[in-house]
Enzyme design. Structure first.
Site, PDB file in Angstrom:
ATOM      1  N   SER A   1       8.139 -58.751  -4.086  1.00  0.00           N
ATOM      2  CA  SER A   1       6.819 -59.320  -3.835  1.00  0.00           C
ATOM      3  C   SER A   1       5.908 -58.886  -4.963  1.00  0.00           C
ATOM      4  O   SER A   1       6.214 -57.928  -5.694  1.00  0.00           O
ATOM      5  CB  SER A   1       6.279 -58.791  -2.494  1.00  0.00           C
ATOM      6  OG  SER A   1       4.887 -58.958  -2.375  1.00  0.00           O
TER       7      SER A   1
ATOM      8  N   TYR B   1       4.403 -51.798   3.320  1.00  0.00           N
ATOM      9  CA  TYR B   1       5.017 -52.975   2.704  1.00  0.00           C
ATOM     10  C   TYR B   1       5.075 -52.802   1.183  1.00  0.00           C
ATOM     11  O   TYR B   1       6.103 -53.065   0.543  1.00  0.00           O
ATOM     12  CB  TYR B   1       4.198 -54.208   3.078  1.00  0.00           C
ATOM     13  CG  TYR B   1       4.726 -55.518   2.551  1.00  0.00           C
ATOM     14  CD1 TYR B   1       5.719 -56.219   3.230  1.00  0.00           C
ATOM     15  CD2 TYR B   1       4.212 -56.077   1.377  1.00  0.00           C
ATOM     16  CE1 TYR B   1       6.194 -57.437   2.754  1.00  0.00           C
ATOM     17  CE2 TYR B   1       4.675 -57.294   0.900  1.00  0.00           C
ATOM     18  CZ  TYR B   1       5.664 -57.965   1.588  1.00  0.00           C
ATOM     19  OH  TYR B   1       6.122 -59.172   1.108  1.00  0.00           O
TER      20      TYR B   1
END
Length: 277
Positions: free
Chosen positions: A155, A168
């Site tokens: 990501s 995350y």
């Protein structure tokens, strides 16, 4: 179909919907057989909508409509033994394995100092250890081939810090580090390892009240899709709020194909310029 993956078999986790489904369909369009894995159920400490067995059935139908063959397995990537069994079953069905897309992942929100231990552990267990489990289950099959491509889905959070998602961000940074080390470990076997790093992608993982509200804390209600889009667009250089799943699938396809035969250990953003803001 141009056959860029003809006679190849691809393992894809998180394949029931979103990026994983798009990878499965796009790879099938290019001639690959698919081993599709997903948990298809709720995950503790995660509030966003989860995938279902019907979602995985839909992926299988779409792959078959694209002309591909597919084996589906409902497996939690945290369960290394069940994951290895599923990979073995699929590789036996299609006589080997050539490509791995470690795509399964979750999202949840919370400031670093406010996260529960359970939320932290679940995030790391799925988004990082689950990726490692996938790679270790698949590696013997690729090594047996003497060739292969591994694509890890990280990501933009693997390259920069983001607000309210410390767990995350930590996991996605870990995926990039894992990719770099795996590229060294597997290069002697002719196996390439790379990452794709998307900005927001138009999937159920972001299109829900939990994530939308994080982008519009000024509202006392969940934002509409349009209100979310206006806020999300500010992350990117290009005038889009998010990319589509096929954009990530196309980048993955390139890295999996012979067109990228000498590309390994890279992080490829699919981010509309967000990492340059």
């Amino acid at each position: 179909m141009t056959g860029r993956l003809r006679d190849k078999t691809a393992l894809i986790t998180g394949a029931a919907r979103g990026i994983g489904r798009a990878q499965a369909v796009r790879f099938a369009e290019e001639g690959a057989d698919i081993i599709a894995i997903d948990v298809c159920g709720p995950i503790e400490s995660v509030a966003v909508p989860h995938s279902s067995p019907q979602d995985l059935v839909e992926t299988a139908l779409l792959v078959e409509q694209a002309g591909g063959r597919i084996v589906t397995e409902i497996v939690d990537v945290r369960n290394a033994d069940e994951l290895s069994e599923a990979v073995e079953h699929g590789a036996s069905r299609f006589e080997g394995l050539d490509i791995v897309c470690a795509t399964a992942g979750i999202t949840s929100r919370g400031a670093a100092v406010d996260l529960s231990e359970a939320a932290w552990r679940t995030m790391l267990d799925i988004n990082l250890t689950g990726v490692w489990n996938t790679c270790t289950a698949a590696a013997p099959h690729l090594i047996g081939r003497g060739a292969g491509s591994v694509v890890l889905v990280s990501s933009i959070a693997g390259l920069r810090g983001l607000i309210g998602v410390a767990h995350y961000t930590a996991a996605k940074h870990g995926v990039v580090g894992l990719m770099r080390s795996l590229a060294h470990d597997l290069a002697p076997h002719g196996i390439r390892v790379n990452c794709v790093l998307p900005t927001n992608v138009d999937t159920p993982l972001i299109q829900n009240d939990v994530v939308r509200s994080g982008f519009r804390p000024d509202l006392d209600r969940p934002p509409t899709r349009e209100e979310f889009a206006a806020a999300a667009a500010r992350m990117n250089l290009l005038a889009v709020p998010w990319v589509q799943t096929v954009d990530v699938a196309n980048a993955s396809l390139f890295l999996a194909s012979e067109e990228a035969r000498y590309i390994t250990a890279i992080s490829l953003p699919v981010d509309a310029g967000s990492t340059q803001r």
